[in-house]
Design a protein around this motif. Structure first.
Motif, PDB file in Angstrom:
ATOM      1  N   ARG B 329      18.491  -7.251  -9.846  1.00  0.00           N
ATOM      2  CA  ARG B 329      19.728  -7.591  -9.216  1.00  0.00           C
ATOM      3  C   ARG B 329      19.481  -7.742  -7.704  1.00  0.00           C
ATOM      4  O   ARG B 329      20.254  -8.817  -6.901  1.00  0.00           O
ATOM      5  N   ILE B 330      18.334  -7.462  -7.054  1.00  0.00           N
ATOM      6  CA  ILE B 330      17.864  -7.726  -5.890  1.00  0.00           C
ATOM      7  C   ILE B 330      17.543  -9.187  -5.789  1.00  0.00           C
ATOM      8  O   ILE B 330      18.047 -10.089  -5.029  1.00  0.00           O
ATOM      9  N   ILE B 331      16.867  -9.598  -6.516  1.00  0.00           N
ATOM     10  CA  ILE B 331      16.437 -10.985  -6.852  1.00  0.00           C
ATOM     11  C   ILE B 331      17.589 -11.872  -6.733  1.00  0.00           C
ATOM     12  O   ILE B 331      17.489 -13.095  -5.854  1.00  0.00           O
ATOM     13  N   ARG B 332      18.451 -11.687  -7.534  1.00  0.00           N
ATOM     14  CA  ARG B 332      19.668 -12.536  -7.729  1.00  0.00           C
ATOM     15  C   ARG B 332      20.564 -12.668  -6.287  1.00  0.00           C
ATOM     16  O   ARG B 332      20.997 -13.551  -5.840  1.00  0.00           O
ATOM     17  N   LEU B 355       8.503 -13.010  -4.952  1.00  0.00           N
ATOM     18  CA  LEU B 355       8.816 -13.421  -3.516  1.00  0.00           C
ATOM     19  C   LEU B 355       7.551 -14.257  -2.938  1.00  0.00           C
ATOM     20  O   LEU B 355       7.742 -14.584  -1.576  1.00  0.00           O
ATOM     21  N   SER B 356       6.584 -14.455  -3.470  1.00  0.00           N
ATOM     22  CA  SER B 356       5.442 -15.239  -2.748  1.00  0.00           C
ATOM     23  C   SER B 356       4.696 -14.485  -1.761  1.00  0.00           C
ATOM     24  O   SER B 356       4.353 -15.216  -0.773  1.00  0.00           O
ATOM     25  N   PHE B 357       4.820 -13.139  -1.955  1.00  0.00           N
ATOM     26  CA  PHE B 357       4.099 -12.399  -0.895  1.00  0.00           C
ATOM     27  C   PHE B 357       3.034 -11.974  -1.418  1.00  0.00           C
ATOM     28  O   PHE B 357       2.685 -11.455  -2.718  1.00  0.00           O
ATOM     29  N   ARG B 358       2.009 -11.393  -0.619  1.00  0.00           N
ATOM     30  CA  ARG B 358       0.934 -10.743  -0.889  1.00  0.00           C
ATOM     31  C   ARG B 358       0.807  -9.581  -0.054  1.00  0.00           C
ATOM     32  O   ARG B 358       0.677  -9.884   1.366  1.00  0.00           O
ATOM     33  N   ALA B 359       1.017  -8.431  -0.577  1.00  0.00           N
ATOM     34  CA  ALA B 359       0.872  -7.100   0.355  1.00  0.00           C
ATOM     35  C   ALA B 359      -0.135  -6.207  -0.090  1.00  0.00           C
ATOM     36  O   ALA B 359      -0.016  -5.591  -1.227  1.00  0.00           O
ATOM     37  N   GLU B 360      -1.303  -5.922   0.550  1.00  0.00           N
ATOM     38  CA  GLU B 360      -2.266  -5.051   0.149  1.00  0.00           C
ATOM     39  C   GLU B 360      -2.313  -3.825   1.224  1.00  0.00           C
ATOM     40  O   GLU B 360      -2.314  -4.115   2.573  1.00  0.00           O
ATOM     41  N   PRO B 361      -2.243  -2.900   0.695  1.00  0.00           N
ATOM     42  CA  PRO B 361      -2.568  -1.788   1.747  1.00  0.00           C
ATOM     43  C   PRO B 361      -3.564  -1.771   2.539  1.00  0.00           C
ATOM     44  O   PRO B 361      -4.741  -2.111   1.964  1.00  0.00           O
ATOM     45  N   VAL B 362      -3.642  -1.319   3.635  1.00  0.00           N
ATOM     46  CA  VAL B 362      -4.738  -1.301   4.441  1.00  0.00           C
ATOM     47  C   VAL B 362      -4.937   0.092   5.143  1.00  0.00           C
ATOM     48  O   VAL B 362      -4.142   0.408   6.002  1.00  0.00           O
ATOM     49  N   GLU B 363      -5.917   0.681   4.423  1.00  0.00           N
ATOM     50  CA  GLU B 363      -5.969   2.146   5.191  1.00  0.00           C
ATOM     51  C   GLU B 363      -6.425   2.305   6.455  1.00  0.00           C
ATOM     52  O   GLU B 363      -6.383   3.202   6.999  1.00  0.00           O
ATOM     53  N   SER B 364      -7.194   1.478   6.847  1.00  0.00           N
ATOM     54  CA  SER B 364      -7.971   1.559   8.367  1.00  0.00           C
ATOM     55  C   SER B 364      -7.192   1.002   9.463  1.00  0.00           C
ATOM     56  O   SER B 364      -7.780   1.145  10.605  1.00  0.00           O
ATOM     57  N   VAL B 365      -6.035   0.771   9.264  1.00  0.00           N
ATOM     58  CA  VAL B 365      -5.239   0.144  10.206  1.00  0.00           C
ATOM     59  C   VAL B 365      -4.845   1.382  11.256  1.00  0.00           C
ATOM     60  O   VAL B 365      -4.554   2.330  11.052  1.00  0.00           O
ATOM     61  N   ARG B 366      -5.228   0.843  12.558  1.00  0.00           N
ATOM     62  CA  ARG B 366      -5.070   2.155  13.530  1.00  0.00           C
ATOM     63  C   ARG B 366      -3.633   1.709  14.178  1.00  0.00           C
ATOM     64  O   ARG B 366      -3.179   0.481  14.779  1.00  0.00           O
ATOM     65  N   VAL B 367      -2.919   2.601  14.048  1.00  0.00           N
ATOM     66  CA  VAL B 367      -1.528   2.469  14.518  1.00  0.00           C
ATOM     67  C   VAL B 367      -1.534   2.843  15.744  1.00  0.00           C
ATOM     68  O   VAL B 367      -2.052   4.047  16.237  1.00  0.00           O
ATOM     69  N   VAL B 368      -0.777   2.343  16.617  1.00  0.00           N
ATOM     70  CA  VAL B 368      -0.929   2.658  18.046  1.00  0.00           C
ATOM     71  C   VAL B 368      -0.371   3.910  18.464  1.00  0.00           C
ATOM     72  O   VAL B 368      -0.898   4.702  19.178  1.00  0.00           O
ATOM     73  N   LYS B 381      -1.476  -5.315   4.517  1.00  0.00           N
ATOM     74  CA  LYS B 381      -2.077  -6.453   4.895  1.00  0.00           C
ATOM     75  C   LYS B 381      -0.931  -7.637   4.147  1.00  0.00           C
ATOM     76  O   LYS B 381      -1.079  -7.547   3.000  1.00  0.00           O
ATOM     77  N   LEU B 382      -0.361  -8.393   5.077  1.00  0.00           N
ATOM     78  CA  LEU B 382       0.757  -9.350   4.461  1.00  0.00           C
ATOM     79  C   LEU B 382       0.326 -10.716   4.727  1.00  0.00           C
ATOM     80  O   LEU B 382      -0.110 -10.984   5.588  1.00  0.00           O
ATOM     81  N   GLU B 383       0.645 -11.443   3.463  1.00  0.00           N
ATOM     82  CA  GLU B 383       0.333 -12.834   3.500  1.00  0.00           C
ATOM     83  C   GLU B 383       1.468 -13.527   2.736  1.00  0.00           C
ATOM     84  O   GLU B 383       2.072 -12.741   1.843  1.00  0.00           O
ATOM     85  N   GLY B 384       1.714 -14.601   3.104  1.00  0.00           N
ATOM     86  CA  GLY B 384       2.488 -15.571   2.275  1.00  0.00           C
ATOM     87  C   GLY B 384       3.810 -15.743   3.041  1.00  0.00           C
ATOM     88  O   GLY B 384       4.813 -16.405   2.555  1.00  0.00           O
TER      89      GLY B 384
END
Lengths: 285, 558
Positions: B329-332, B355-368, B381-384
């Motif tokens: 339903r979301i796709i539609r 959706l042609s995305f690539r999303a990989e969890p990045v554990e080491s991301v330092r959040v400000v 980690k977002l691509e696409g």
């Protein structure tokens, strides 16, 4: 005539005369009483002579009016006793008032052919002028009064000796402020009563003795020099009560002893004192 | 009995004055002759006792009146004065205005033997903590009794050797939570032209305040803070163009939100947003303004899947845990040209593929801004797509992609909190709105938020359940921390309602709220002098004046 005006008249004799004549003018009938009883001679009747002096026996004999004339002799001995102590010098008008009264009495007695004598005393008898009805004696009295200055303490014990000296009965007139214990006043005057004298007591007070006034201060006795701090503002009412009590006691005791008492404030007219005197004189022979 | 102003006791011989006057009055009086003073004696004898008593009474009263005047000036007191050798005065921001100007001089007058005298700010110019033991080294050893005057906000005075300390607690200044002048020194950091402004705040207990920083009459920035004793808070300012000077800081009690709640509504949100916006939507050009929140009639609706998306223009997926039916339903929905925002760190692969995305969890991301409730430690980690939000290291945090005729935005920063899920908090609303405004130019027609899953472990995580039944975290706790629970399909961030309560207090209300006893009298009564007698002297003097007047009146009457 006010005391103030009188005080400006220097000769005391003139002052006394003015007082007396003013006083006599106000009376409706003659104040003169008595005359001598010793027959001297007759003179012819003149209109105005009193009818009672017409000698009817002579008229019966001669069919003419003659009046009897008598030996010129007094019928009353009067002793004016003036307080000459220092206390009488309190406020100038007090002694002046007493002196004027004494002078006026002397003068009126002279006019009545009464014999007036003067005694001035303080702790002792200072002046003593025997009573005589002569003009010279009157002058002597006036002159003495004129030169008199108050001083010394008041002491009535000398009255005993004085009373013994006054052999013949008469009228004793005391002019004093009577600032003494009432007992002393009574005992002093009683000596005269023992001698059968008529006694008339005039107490002279200054208005400033009745209402002291002023702020608190030390009061010094004019006779003894004793000092008393006193606050007239606070104690005026008590003082008046005490003074009234003192006067009342003197008055009561004097009257008990048959002594006439009159109180005069120097603001009272002198004529009032003379009137009192005349009323007393009426009762005497 | 001791005296605060013993010098006045030298005037004690004055009490002999009425006695001497009484004794010598008669001697000094003017003498008047009188014919017979025995009469006066008699009068005095009669009223003697009464009058004598009255005179003695007046004499006593006058003597006591003079004594009272002297004592009133000498200020006797009963009790112990702490005989100290050292005096340390807290000159910190909270205490300083609360100490009367003349206090120090009065203390010096009372305690001439003081040999050490310190104002705290000399010792702790850069510190707000009042930690005497820790700072003894700076002032040398303190021996003997020490009096410390402080409001004891964030303080530590105990346990230093060889010294007995008496602590005098004064209330924090009333002025402390009022308008302050803030000296702003612009600085350059790696983030650009900005500086941190330290705002010193203090309150007796933890309380929420709002600080607005003004420049030239306009609010430049502000924030909500939790304020405790002698706390320091920082506002980071960016200067466009760079500038400094004296700014006006207005500190207002923030009534509308409970203390903890404001923690979700503070500047790290803004900072997070401004970090790495790229392209045409740079933060600096179109800054998110949290102060305009009240103008946002935004309504966040937590929905329970499946739902009818017919009238929805944007679907905002938070922590999507999507079943196949809903996924289709979301796709539609997107294919029809609607917007979709996915906010998650865990996107099902099938969904990514479509959706042609690539999303990989990045554990080491330092959040400000660690600890912030919107952006958490984990990221994708977002691509696409077109990267539109980068972190400090340049990594993509959000991308945007057209999908068929619709648009899809994936925000890679996860709302996960540990094992929990994204909470819907008041801070979420402006953030979402900002995203919508920035990337979709969205109107406020409808924002659909897919409900998160119930929290698992961390009670700080709030999950909104549309049916109101599925909340696993204690509701009471939610209420306590000021988050919203969902008891119905439509849950509200309810900001407008809350904001109606968020009014600025009037000055009088402010004074009442922060009214403190700061006057020297209270200080003396409570500490230096246990009991004073001033009022008794004053009572007697009033009585004396009345009595003397009555006596005078009676005299005149007589």
């Amino acid at each position: 005539m006010t005391t103030e005006i009188l005080s400006r008249i220097k000769p005391l004799r003139l002052r006394a005369r003015l007082i007396v004549e003013g006083f006599l003018t106000g009376l409706h009938r003659s104040p003169y009483h008595g005359f001598s009883v010793e027959f001297k001679d007759h003179r012819s009747y003149n209109p105005g002579d009193e009818i009672r002096w017409i000698d009817w026996k002579v008229y019966a004999r001669t069919d003419r009016f003659f009046v009897r004339r008598f030996e010129d002799e007094t019928n009353l001995l009067s002793y004016i006793i003036l307080d000459g102590s220092s206390s009488m010098a309190f406020s100038d008008e007090k002694f002046e008032y007493a002196r004027n009264l004494a002078a006026a009495l002397a003068y009126i007695l002279y006019l009545q052919r009464d014999a007036a004598g003067l005694v001035v005393f303080n702790e002792k008898i200072v002046v003593q002028i025997p009573p005589r009805a002569s003009r010279i004696n009157l002058s002597h009295i006036m002159k003495t009064l004129e030169n008199l200055k108050p001083g010394g303490k008041t002491d009535l014990s000398s009255f005993k000796l004085l009373a013994e000296k006054l052999k013949k009965r008469g009228l004793v007139i005391l002019i004093s402020d009577m600032f003494l214990d009432p007992e002393e006043v009574i005992s002093g005057l009683k000596f005269f009563r023992y001698r059968k004298h008529e006694v008339l007591a005039f107490q002279i007070l200054s208005p400033r003795e009745i209402n002291i006034g002023g702020h608190a201060r030390v009061f010094e006795d004019m006779e003894t020099g004793e000092k008393v701090p006193f606050d007239p503002i606070n104690l005026q009412s008590e003082y008046r009560k005490t003074l009234d009590k003192h006067i009342e006691k003197i008055k009561r005791e004097l009257r008990k002893s048959g002594i006439d008492y009159e109180k005069f404030v120097t603001s009272d007219p002198l004529e009032l004192a003379l009137f009192r005197f005349m009323k007393k004189r009426e009762k005497l022979p | 009995m001791k005296f605060q102003n013993p010098g006045f006791l030298y005037g004690l011989p004055l009490i002999l004055l009425p006695i001497l006057i009484h004794l010598f009055a008669s001697k000094l009086q003017k003498k008047s002759p009188f014919p017979w003073v025995k009469l006066l004696f008699d009068v005095k004898r009669e009223g003697h006792r009464r009058r004598h008593l009255l005179e003695i009474l007046i004499l006593i009263m006058r003597t006591i009146a003079i004594l009272s005047l002297l004592l009133l000036a000498a200020k006797p007191y009963k009790g112990k004065i702490f005989e100290f050798k050292n005096l340390i005065v807290d000159w910190s921001p909270t205490a300083r205005p609360g100490i009367p100007v003349n206090l120090i001089s009065r203390i010096q007058r009372l305690h001439r033997e003081i040999n050490i005298f310190y104002l705290l700010d000399r010792l702790y110019r850069d510190s707000l903590s009042f930690d005497l033991p820790a700072n003894f080294g700076k002032i040398g050893d303190i021996h003997g009794k020490t009096l410390v005057i402080s409001d004891f906000q964030n303080s530590n005075v105990g346990n230093f050797k060889d010294s007995t300390v008496m602590a005098v607690k004064i209330p924090p200044s009333e002025d402390y939570l009022r308008i302050l002048d803030v000296r702003v020194e612009p600085g350059i950091t790696m983030k650009g032209f900005e500086t941190n402004v330290k705002i010193f705040l203090g309150a007796k207990k933890k309380t929420a305040v709002r600080i607005n920083l003004y420049r030239k009459g306009k609010i430049v920035t502000g924030g909500n803070f939790e304020v405790g004793p002698d706390s320091v808070n920082e506002l980071t300012l960016r200067f466009v163009p760079p500038g400094g000077g004296v700014w006006k800081a207005e500190v207002l009690p923030y009534d509308g939100l409970p203390g903890n709640n404001i923690m979700y509504f503070r500047f790290p949100v803004l900072e997070a947003l401004k970090i790495g916006l790229v392209g045409e939507n740079r933060f600096l050009e179109k800054a998110f303004n949290p102060f305009k929140i009240k103008n946002y009639p935004l309504k966040v609706i937590a929905i329970k899947t499946p739902l009818d998306l017919a009238d929805v223009s944007i679907v905002f997926l938070v922590n999507p845990d999507i079943n196949t039916d809903f996924f289709l339903r979301i796709i539609r929905y997107v294919e029809k040209g609607n917007n979709l925002v996915i906010f998650s760190s865990s996107i099902p692969p099938a969904f990514q593929n479509i959706l042609s995305f690539r999303a990989e969890p990045v554990e080491s991301v330092r959040v400000v801004f660690a600890g912030d409730t919107i952006f958490f430690k984990k990221a994708l980690k977002l691509e696409g797509g077109t990267p539109i939000l980068l972190d400090l290291k340049g990594r993509t945090l959000a991308i945007k992609k057209d999908f068929a005729s619709g648009k899809v935005l994936i925000v890679g920063l996860s709302p996960y909190v540990d094992d929990g899920y994204f909470p819907i908090t008041p801070a979420f609303v402006p953030f979402v709105y900002h995203l919508l405004e920035t990337f979709f130019s969205a109107k406020q027609k409808g924002l659909i938020v897919e409900a998160g899953t119930p929290c698992k472990l961390n009670p700080d995580i709030v999950v909104m359940e549309p049916d109101g039944q599925k909340t696993r975290c204690a509701k009471e706790y939610f209420k306590k921390i000021g988050l919203y629970t969902a008891d119905s399909v439509e849950i509200g961030v309810n900001l407008p309602e809350k904001e109606s309560e968020m009014r600025f207090l009037t000055e009088n209300e402010l004074k009442r709220r922060f009214k403190q006893l700061t006057d020297i009298e209270n200080f003396e009564k409570s500490v230096l002098v246990s009991k004073t007698f001033d009022r008794y002297f004053v009572y007697f003097l009033i009585f004396y004046v009345l009595a003397e007047s009555i006596i005078l009146g009676l005299r005149f009457k007589l």
